[in-house]
Every structure is written in C-alpha cells, then in structure tokens.
Design an enzyme around this catalytic site. Structure first.
Site, PDB file in Angstrom:
ATOM      1  CB  THR A  32      16.699   3.369   3.921  1.00  0.00           C
ATOM      2  OG1 THR A  32      16.274   2.811   5.162  1.00  0.00           O
ATOM      3  CG2 THR A  32      16.924   4.853   4.085  1.00  0.00           C
ATOM      4  CG  ASP A  33      12.518  -1.160   3.897  1.00  0.00           C
ATOM      5  OD1 ASP A  33      12.157  -0.273   3.088  1.00  0.00           O
ATOM      6  OD2 ASP A  33      11.700  -1.852   4.543  1.00  0.00           O
ATOM      7  CB  SER A 122       5.040  -3.342  11.719  1.00  0.00           C
ATOM      8  OG  SER A 122       5.723  -2.528  10.850  1.00  0.00           O
ATOM      9  CB  SER A 124       0.304  -6.037   8.384  1.00  0.00           C
ATOM     10  OG  SER A 124       1.329  -5.150   8.037  1.00  0.00           O
ATOM     11  CD  GLU A 156       2.565  -6.389   4.285  1.00  0.00           C
ATOM     12  OE1 GLU A 156       1.816  -5.600   3.693  1.00  0.00           O
ATOM     13  OE2 GLU A 156       2.401  -6.748   5.470  1.00  0.00           O
ATOM     14  CG  ASP A 168       7.385  -3.024   8.352  1.00  0.00           C
ATOM     15  OD1 ASP A 168       8.205  -2.138   8.609  1.00  0.00           O
ATOM     16  OD2 ASP A 168       6.406  -2.858   7.604  1.00  0.00           O
TER      17      ASP A 168
HETATM   18  C1  GLA Z   1       6.631   0.533   5.853  1.00  0.00           C
HETATM   19  C2  GLA Z   1       7.188  -0.636   5.057  1.00  0.00           C
HETATM   20  C3  GLA Z   1       8.676  -0.823   5.338  1.00  0.00           C
HETATM   21  C4  GLA Z   1       9.448   0.470   5.161  1.00  0.00           C
HETATM   22  C5  GLA Z   1       8.747   1.623   5.883  1.00  0.00           C
HETATM   23  C6  GLA Z   1       9.369   2.951   5.574  1.00  0.00           C
HETATM   24  O1  GLA Z   1       6.678   0.257   7.211  1.00  0.00           O
HETATM   25  O2  GLA Z   1       6.488  -1.804   5.376  1.00  0.00           O
HETATM   26  O3  GLA Z   1       9.183  -1.844   4.501  1.00  0.00           O
HETATM   27  O4  GLA Z   1       9.624   0.747   3.803  1.00  0.00           O
HETATM   28  O5  GLA Z   1       7.375   1.689   5.560  1.00  0.00           O
HETATM   29  O6  GLA Z   1      10.671   2.997   5.993  1.00  0.00           O
END
Ligand code: GLA
Length: 383
Positions: A32-33, A122, A124, A156, A168
């Site tokens: 969704t972000d 996350s 990274s 990224e 993240d």
């Molecule tokens: C990864 C991306 C985030 C987000 C998620 C899914 O973690 O880095 O920005 O899009 O996937 O919600």
C-alpha cells in the site's frame, strides 16, 4: 564482543559514533505504501548497529562483524553500485546525500546486525537508516526524519532500481517499543501508535525461500497498481493513486481494466480497508477478528497480488489449525521471506515447536522461528 570492542580490535582506534536501526514487521497494509496508502507496522528488537571514525584519504573501509567481510570503496568511484556488495546500501546513502550537496568525508565503519538477511524484515532499510543516523551525528547533518526515510528509499529506487515505498525506513525510524505504528503514505506521517492487546505476540516463521526484491516481480506489481490508478484517473480526476479508489469504484471499473492489473489493485484497495478495520478492532480489544484480517490479507496476497509462494502458504495454512494462533500472513514484499503469526504468549513456545516440526516434515528444511518483541525506532549517540 560488542561492536565497539570489535571495532577497536579491527581498526586500532575508537569509533566516534554508534547508531542503531531496527528491522521491521509489516503487520497489515501490503504494497500500500507506494500507492499513497495506509500501513500498520512495527519495529523489532533485531537491529543493525553502525559505528564509524573519520580517516584521511579517499578510501573508506566497511566491516561486517556478523560474517567477517571487509569491503573497501573509493569515494570517487561510488556512482554505481557493485553487484552483490552489501556496502551498496551505505554508498547509496552517500550518493543520495551528494545529490543534496552534502559530502560525507572518508571513514572507517563497521556494522553488527541481528536482523535476518533477505527475509522480509528489512535488513536493507535497517542498514540505510543506521548509516544515515551515524553520518548525521558524525558529520553534523541536520535533516528532518522523513527526509532520512526518503534518502533510504532513494537508495532502493535510484541507486539499486527497486521501486519500493517508504514503509521500511519509516518503521525503522519511527518504531515505538511495544507498539504498532499506523502510517499514512499520502502525507508521509505516523498517524498514531496502536498497541497489541496484553497476552499476544508476533511470531515470525521464515519460509526459507530467499526473498530478494532486486530480482523479484516487485516493480512489475507496482506497475500494475499504477496502470489502474492511471486508467481510473483518466475517467475521474479525483483519483490520483489507488489510495483514492474504493472497492465499489474498482468493481465498476473492472469492465475496462486489464484483469490482472485489476486483481493487483483489488489487493491494495482491500489492504487499505483492512488496515483501518484492523486498527478499530485492536482498539476495541477484538483480537480474534483482527487475526481473521491477517488471514484475509494472506489470501488476497496469494490469490490477487500473487506475491506468495508455496512455503508461505503452507505456514499460513498450519496457523489455522495449530492452537494458540489467531491469524497469520506473509509480511513485506513477499515472493518468499517471512510470515507473521499472531500468537497467545502463553502458547507461543509450543506453537513455535509445532509449526517448525510441520514445516520440516513438509519441506525437509528447518525454518527459522523468532518470537518477536516490538522494539524502539532508530537512535544514535556520539561516543
Ligand atoms: C517491501 C518494500 C516496502 C513495501 C513492502 C510491501 O518491504 O520495501 O516499501 O512496499 O515491500 O508492503
């Protein structure tokens, strides 16, 4: 040995700063972000520490005390990432700061991390945020927190070519101990903190299927979302992103949308709604119904967004029958990586044993199980 002791042993001198940035769990709000949507997430206690000291010359050295690797790079030669180089996340931050006319001087640095790698927690972003906060403190760079999150995202997107959102970095920066954070990625702010009811915790079960966003279909999924927003926006100027689309509107648009794009959008629009209902349910103390939303989210990932994998599906299926679990879903980008399970604290040990045994029987491999404590956001201190 602490990172500082190892730093002194490796470089023969003390670091001047130490930062710490946690990994994160996406609780609800999958993909969704970058659609200007809503998420419910948490920082975990697993974190990456970053220590550094300035040195002369142009060659920076980075050490990873977890695996013993040592990488050098020349500050004049970091415009492009090197393949399979974990320091890309550090160099990317330096490159992004350069675009903002901020030069990072030469340094010796080191990291020590407890965040599982390429799992969907996350690692990274934790490294980007830890590097950012260490640079900010060591070299007196004063930027607002959301800007640091955007720098990590730009690493990224622009440096590494994965079009991720801000979830993240946001979760790593704004995490709050024992609390979930509800974020809005239209305004890029944390709206509020939401607590899990007493007696429940999040258990992570790793699918052991390597999740590596760089080589995944992440960008393709994002493109589908943008196709839908664009097609619907062309007919209704109030629609700028999937955030603006309701389930009813999406159903009406089905006739002219590419059917695969429609299914991707259905996931995202549903996730935005699940985040809002999830918060209401948690605040009302209805943890059973909240757990059902996690299962619903996973089904939508599997069937609509197609970002699950058989190992994740298996773990989530098990969660429905092993006592003590109220809900489970994949967490993060997907295509492998971790699942999260909402579990009763008093049954957590037994639950972990049973799901690990079931996974071993099914796949022949050991899963990695973590009983996660929800940790605080990133910090830094001068030494
Ligand atoms: C990864 C991306 C985030 C987000 C998620 C899914 O973690 O880095 O920005 O899009 O996937 O919600």
């Amino acid at each position: 040995m602490s990172i500082i002791e190892q730093f002194i042993a490796a470089y023969g001198a003390e670091p001047i700063v130490l930062s710490r940035a946690p990994g994160r769990l996406e609780i609800l709000g999958n993909h969704t972000d970058y659609n200007e949507g809503l998420t419910l997430s948490a920082a975990v206690e697993q974190a990456t520490e970053f220590a550094l000291r300035p040195v002369d010359g142009r060659i920076c050295t980075m050490r990873d005390f977890r695996d013993g690797s040592v990488v050098e790079f020349n500050l004049n030669e970091i415009d492009k990432p090197r393949p399979k180089d974990w320091t890309n996340y550090v160099k990317g931050v330096i490159v992004e700061l350069r675009k903002r006319d901020i030069e990072i001087p030469t340094f010796q640095g080191a990291i020590l991390s407890t965040v599982p790698l390429s799992a969907g927690m996350s690692s990274s972003a934790a490294l980007e945020v830890a590097a950012s906060f260490a640079f900010a403190e060591a070299f007196a760079i004063d930027l607002p927190k959301p800007e640091w999150a955007k720098i990590g995202q730009a690493v990224e997107n622009d440096y590494l070519g994965v079009n991720t959102g801000l979830l993240d970095q946001f979760s790593s920066i704004y995490g709050k101990k024992n609390s979930l954070i509800f974020s809005d990625f239209r305004t890029n702010e944390v709206i509020k903190n939401v607590t899990l009811p007493e007696g429940y915790m999040i258990v992570v079960a790793n699918s052991m299927h390597k999740h590596d966003l760089v080589s995944s279909d992440y960008n393709v999924r994002r493109q589908s979302c943008e196709n839908v927003a664009e097609a619907m926006g062309a007919k209704d100027s109030t629609i700028e992103a999937l955030r603006d689309v309701s389930l009813e509107q999406l159903e009406q648009a089905k006739s002219y949308l590419d059917i695969q794009d429609y299914r991707r959008a259905l996931h995202v629009v549903g996730e935005n709604e699940r985040v809002l209902s999830g918060i209401e349910l948690l605040e009302a103390g209805d943890v059973v119904a909240f757990g059902q939303l996690l299962f619903a989210s996973h089904l939508s990932s599997r069937d609509n967004f197609a970002n699950s994998c058989p190992e994740l599906d298996f773990l989530v299926e098990q969660a429905k029958s092993i006592p003590g679990c109220l809900g489970a879903r994949l967490s993060g980008g997907g295509f492998g990586g971790i699942s999260i399970h909402l579990v009763k604290v008093e049954e957590a040990d037994r639950y972990c044993e049973r799901i690990a045994a079931a996974f071993k029987l099914q796949t022949g491999i050991e899963t990695e199980i973590i009983q996660c404590a929800i940790g605080a956001g990133a910090t830094v201190k001068a030494l």
